[in-house]
Design a protein around this motif. Structure first.
Motif, PDB file in Angstrom:
ATOM      1  N   LEU A 195      27.691  34.736  53.905  1.00  0.00           N
ATOM      2  CA  LEU A 195      28.793  33.821  54.191  1.00  0.00           C
ATOM      3  C   LEU A 195      30.121  34.317  53.605  1.00  0.00           C
ATOM      4  CD1 LEU A 195      26.993  30.409  53.535  1.00  0.00           C
ATOM      5  CD2 LEU A 195      27.180  31.691  55.680  1.00  0.00           C
ATOM      6  N   THR A 196      31.214  33.820  54.187  1.00  0.00           N
ATOM      7  CA  THR A 196      32.554  34.117  53.680  1.00  0.00           C
ATOM      8  C   THR A 196      32.997  32.995  52.757  1.00  0.00           C
ATOM      9  OG1 THR A 196      33.190  35.357  55.655  1.00  0.00           O
ATOM     10  CG2 THR A 196      34.977  34.476  54.297  1.00  0.00           C
ATOM     11  N   VAL A 197      33.412  33.388  51.562  1.00  0.00           N
ATOM     12  CA  VAL A 197      33.889  32.424  50.569  1.00  0.00           C
ATOM     13  C   VAL A 197      35.400  32.576  50.425  1.00  0.00           C
ATOM     14  CG1 VAL A 197      33.767  31.662  48.169  1.00  0.00           C
ATOM     15  CG2 VAL A 197      31.705  32.527  49.315  1.00  0.00           C
ATOM     16  N   ALA A 198      36.145  31.527  50.732  1.00  0.00           N
ATOM     17  CA  ALA A 198      37.589  31.520  50.530  1.00  0.00           C
ATOM     18  C   ALA A 198      37.880  30.930  49.156  1.00  0.00           C
ATOM     19  CB  ALA A 198      38.278  30.703  51.613  1.00  0.00           C
ATOM     20  N   ARG A 199      38.436  31.744  48.277  1.00  0.00           N
ATOM     21  CA  ARG A 199      38.793  31.285  46.932  1.00  0.00           C
ATOM     22  C   ARG A 199      40.288  31.036  46.917  1.00  0.00           C
ATOM     23  NH1 ARG A 199      39.385  28.529  42.793  1.00  0.00           N
ATOM     24  NH2 ARG A 199      38.957  29.371  40.699  1.00  0.00           N
ATOM     25  N   VAL A 200      40.683  29.773  46.975  1.00  0.00           N
ATOM     26  CA  VAL A 200      42.087  29.408  47.181  1.00  0.00           C
ATOM     27  C   VAL A 200      42.769  29.075  45.851  1.00  0.00           C
ATOM     28  CG1 VAL A 200      43.676  27.934  48.437  1.00  0.00           C
ATOM     29  CG2 VAL A 200      41.451  28.491  49.441  1.00  0.00           C
ATOM     30  N   HIS A 201      43.778  29.869  45.529  1.00  0.00           N
ATOM     31  CA  HIS A 201      44.578  29.646  44.326  1.00  0.00           C
ATOM     32  C   HIS A 201      45.960  29.137  44.717  1.00  0.00           C
ATOM     33  CE1 HIS A 201      42.096  31.482  41.091  1.00  0.00           C
ATOM     34  NE2 HIS A 201      41.532  32.109  42.121  1.00  0.00           N
ATOM     35  N   THR A 202      46.639  28.540  43.767  1.00  0.00           N
ATOM     36  CA  THR A 202      47.992  28.068  44.027  1.00  0.00           C
ATOM     37  C   THR A 202      48.983  29.229  44.039  1.00  0.00           C
ATOM     38  OG1 THR A 202      49.698  26.500  43.302  1.00  0.00           O
ATOM     39  CG2 THR A 202      48.508  27.667  41.596  1.00  0.00           C
ATOM     40  N   GLY A 203      50.073  29.078  44.778  1.00  0.00           N
ATOM     41  CA  GLY A 203      51.126  30.094  44.801  1.00  0.00           C
ATOM     42  C   GLY A 203      50.608  31.440  45.223  1.00  0.00           C
ATOM     43  N   ASP A 204      50.945  32.460  44.451  1.00  0.00           N
ATOM     44  CA  ASP A 204      50.366  33.786  44.641  1.00  0.00           C
ATOM     45  C   ASP A 204      49.359  34.012  43.529  1.00  0.00           C
ATOM     46  OD1 ASP A 204      50.877  36.718  45.940  1.00  0.00           O
ATOM     47  OD2 ASP A 204      50.367  36.839  43.822  1.00  0.00           O
ATOM     48  N   PRO A 205      48.151  34.437  43.859  1.00  0.00           N
ATOM     49  CA  PRO A 205      47.099  34.517  42.833  1.00  0.00           C
ATOM     50  C   PRO A 205      47.324  35.579  41.766  1.00  0.00           C
ATOM     51  CG  PRO A 205      46.333  35.461  44.904  1.00  0.00           C
ATOM     52  CD  PRO A 205      47.644  34.800  45.187  1.00  0.00           C
ATOM     53  N   SER A 206      48.293  36.477  41.968  1.00  0.00           N
ATOM     54  CA  SER A 206      48.519  37.533  40.988  1.00  0.00           C
ATOM     55  C   SER A 206      49.330  37.064  39.783  1.00  0.00           C
ATOM     56  CB  SER A 206      49.228  38.725  41.646  1.00  0.00           C
ATOM     57  OG  SER A 206      50.550  38.380  42.017  1.00  0.00           O
ATOM     58  N   ILE A 207      49.900  35.865  39.855  1.00  0.00           N
ATOM     59  CA  ILE A 207      50.688  35.323  38.746  1.00  0.00           C
ATOM     60  C   ILE A 207      49.953  34.137  38.156  1.00  0.00           C
ATOM     61  CG2 ILE A 207      52.889  34.353  38.002  1.00  0.00           C
ATOM     62  CD1 ILE A 207      54.225  35.763  40.310  1.00  0.00           C
ATOM     63  N   TYR A 208      49.397  34.312  36.955  1.00  0.00           N
ATOM     64  CA  TYR A 208      48.668  33.256  36.247  1.00  0.00           C
ATOM     65  C   TYR A 208      47.582  32.623  37.126  1.00  0.00           C
ATOM     66  CZ  TYR A 208      52.708  33.917  33.242  1.00  0.00           C
ATOM     67  OH  TYR A 208      53.681  34.488  32.457  1.00  0.00           O
ATOM     68  N   GLY A 209      46.957  33.452  37.957  1.00  0.00           N
ATOM     69  CA  GLY A 209      45.936  32.947  38.865  1.00  0.00           C
ATOM     70  C   GLY A 209      44.516  33.117  38.354  1.00  0.00           C
ATOM     71  N   ALA A 210      44.353  33.815  37.240  1.00  0.00           N
ATOM     72  CA  ALA A 210      43.039  34.058  36.645  1.00  0.00           C
ATOM     73  C   ALA A 210      42.077  34.753  37.605  1.00  0.00           C
ATOM     74  CB  ALA A 210      42.413  32.750  36.146  1.00  0.00           C
ATOM     75  N   ILE A 211      42.630  35.597  38.499  1.00  0.00           N
ATOM     76  CA  ILE A 211      41.738  36.308  39.414  1.00  0.00           C
ATOM     77  C   ILE A 211      41.151  37.555  38.763  1.00  0.00           C
ATOM     78  CG2 ILE A 211      42.849  35.450  41.499  1.00  0.00           C
ATOM     79  CD1 ILE A 211      44.135  38.248  41.817  1.00  0.00           C
ATOM     80  N   GLY A 212      41.819  38.076  37.737  1.00  0.00           N
ATOM     81  CA  GLY A 212      41.343  39.294  37.096  1.00  0.00           C
ATOM     82  C   GLY A 212      39.936  39.153  36.561  1.00  0.00           C
ATOM     83  N   GLU A 213      39.673  38.051  35.900  1.00  0.00           N
ATOM     84  CA  GLU A 213      38.340  37.837  35.319  1.00  0.00           C
ATOM     85  C   GLU A 213      37.289  37.602  36.397  1.00  0.00           C
ATOM     86  OE1 GLU A 213      39.018  33.212  33.957  1.00  0.00           O
ATOM     87  OE2 GLU A 213      40.384  34.803  33.297  1.00  0.00           O
ATOM     88  N   GLN A 214      37.711  36.991  37.512  1.00  0.00           N
ATOM     89  CA  GLN A 214      36.779  36.788  38.619  1.00  0.00           C
ATOM     90  C   GLN A 214      36.449  38.115  39.306  1.00  0.00           C
ATOM     91  OE1 GLN A 214      37.725  33.050  41.041  1.00  0.00           O
ATOM     92  NE2 GLN A 214      39.569  33.214  39.776  1.00  0.00           N
ATOM     93  N   ILE A 215      37.467  38.928  39.516  1.00  0.00           N
ATOM     94  CA  ILE A 215      37.264  40.235  40.141  1.00  0.00           C
ATOM     95  C   ILE A 215      36.345  41.104  39.285  1.00  0.00           C
ATOM     96  CG2 ILE A 215      38.441  42.398  40.708  1.00  0.00           C
ATOM     97  CD1 ILE A 215      40.794  40.671  41.705  1.00  0.00           C
ATOM     98  N   ARG A 216      36.541  41.061  37.975  1.00  0.00           N
ATOM     99  CA  ARG A 216      35.678  41.838  37.082  1.00  0.00           C
ATOM    100  C   ARG A 216      34.211  41.460  37.269  1.00  0.00           C
ATOM    101  NH1 ARG A 216      37.394  41.379  31.027  1.00  0.00           N
ATOM    102  NH2 ARG A 216      36.826  39.208  31.413  1.00  0.00           N
ATOM    103  N   GLU A 217      33.942  40.160  37.371  1.00  0.00           N
ATOM    104  CA  GLU A 217      32.558  39.701  37.556  1.00  0.00           C
ATOM    105  C   GLU A 217      32.024  40.083  38.935  1.00  0.00           C
ATOM    106  OE1 GLU A 217      30.547  38.360  35.296  1.00  0.00           O
ATOM    107  OE2 GLU A 217      32.170  38.650  33.838  1.00  0.00           O
ATOM    108  N   LEU A 218      32.878  40.007  39.947  1.00  0.00           N
ATOM    109  CA  LEU A 218      32.445  40.388  41.296  1.00  0.00           C
ATOM    110  C   LEU A 218      32.101  41.877  41.346  1.00  0.00           C
ATOM    111  CD1 LEU A 218      34.956  38.412  43.569  1.00  0.00           C
ATOM    112  CD2 LEU A 218      32.622  37.785  42.941  1.00  0.00           C
ATOM    113  N   LYS A 219      32.898  42.692  40.679  1.00  0.00           N
ATOM    114  CA  LYS A 219      32.611  44.128  40.631  1.00  0.00           C
ATOM    115  C   LYS A 219      31.275  44.380  39.937  1.00  0.00           C
ATOM    116  CE  LYS A 219      37.310  46.011  40.754  1.00  0.00           C
ATOM    117  NZ  LYS A 219      38.371  46.724  39.981  1.00  0.00           N
ATOM    118  N   ASN A 220      31.043  43.663  38.838  1.00  0.00           N
ATOM    119  CA  ASN A 220      29.793  43.838  38.097  1.00  0.00           C
ATOM    120  C   ASN A 220      28.579  43.480  38.958  1.00  0.00           C
ATOM    121  OD1 ASN A 220      31.099  44.683  35.790  1.00  0.00           O
ATOM    122  ND2 ASN A 220      31.138  42.646  34.845  1.00  0.00           N
TER     123      ASN A 220
END
Length: 256
Positions: free
Chosen positions: A76-101
């Motif tokens: 399935l496709t999971v849409a992870r929706v953040h406010t504004g642009d996710p690169s600014i205080y979006g906490a995507i870095g920690e999620q991406i790290r876990e997805l890579k792992n």
């Protein structure tokens, strides 16, 4: 066949500021995880009826990643929706790290930041010629620590345009730090819920903005902009459209 996670910048609030690409992903997504404390839920109105929607405000990181892993393993496709642009205080870095792992595929769709919706509400260009050509994006230190060199009082030394997220609840401390280098008359604009229907703008300067914000009762979902670009007076036009300036696409007008 495995699915994937798509990080989406949901924009500042106005559903019409959602990008077309983000709209198409939300429309087709099987699973939607959105930052419910900040994202305008109206942007999810385009989702299909069968989509399962989760509010991440009540979830921790492990719960979010476990859900992503489970659903992508089901193709399935999971849409992870953040406010504004996710690169600014979006906490995507920690999620991406876990997805890579966990070897989970993902992509990122940028969005319109609340910073730019705030600039629009203030009718301001953040980079006026000879007034300021630098924009500093920062936040005061709270429960999330900051490197010592990034203290607001240190950044104020540049007297550039400063855009301060997540700081309106501690406006007095922010002003105190800014006054280390900015003059007291420096203009300040504060926009609550930029681009939302109940957007609210407060203007002032470093001498009076704390009192104005306290009187308005603003304690969250607001962005602070500091700098002379908010009240520049007369200023020189840029070279971009200067008739006497030659560049790759235009020759300067010759004096007769």
């Amino acid at each position: 066949m495995k699915g994937k996670v798509v990080f989406i910048g949901g924009g500042p609030g106005d559903p019409e500021l959602l990008t077309i690409k983000a709209y198409n992903v939300i429309k087709a997504a099987d699973i939607i995880i959105y930052a419910g404390s900040l994202v305008n839920k109206e942007i999810l109105n385009c989702s299909k009826k069968s989509a399962r929607i989760y509010n991440s405000a009540s979830m921790d990181l492990r719960e979010i990643i476990d859900l992503m892993e489970k659903e992508t393993n089901n193709g399935l496709t999971v849409a992870r929706v953040h406010t504004g642009d996710p690169s600014i205080y979006g906490a995507i870095g920690e999620q991406i790290r876990e997805l890579k792992n966990r070897k989970i595929s993902y992509e990122i769709i940028p969005g319109v930041s609340s910073l730019f919706a705030t600039a629009a509400a203030l009718e301001a260009e953040l980079t006026l010629p000879e007034i300021s050509q630098t924009v500093i994006i920062t936040r005061p230190e709270g429960r999330t620590p900051k490197p010592d060199k990034e203290h607001i009082s240190s950044l104020a030394r540049h007297q550039a345009t400063m855009c301060i997220f997540l700081g309106v609840h501690m406006i007095k401390d922010v002003v105190k730090d800014l006054l280390e280098y900015y003059p007291p008359h420096t203009p300040v604009g504060v926009v609550k819920k930029a681009s939302w229907e109940d957007e609210f703008v407060v203007r002032g300067n470093l001498e009076n903005i704390a009192q104005k914000i306290e009187k308005a009762g603003i304690t969250k979902t607001a962005l602070i902009v500091v700098g002379n670009i908010l009240d520049p007076g007369d200023f020189k036009a840029s070279k971009l459209y200067d008739a006497d300036f030659t560049h790759e696409y235009r020759n300067a007008h010759k004096l007769k």
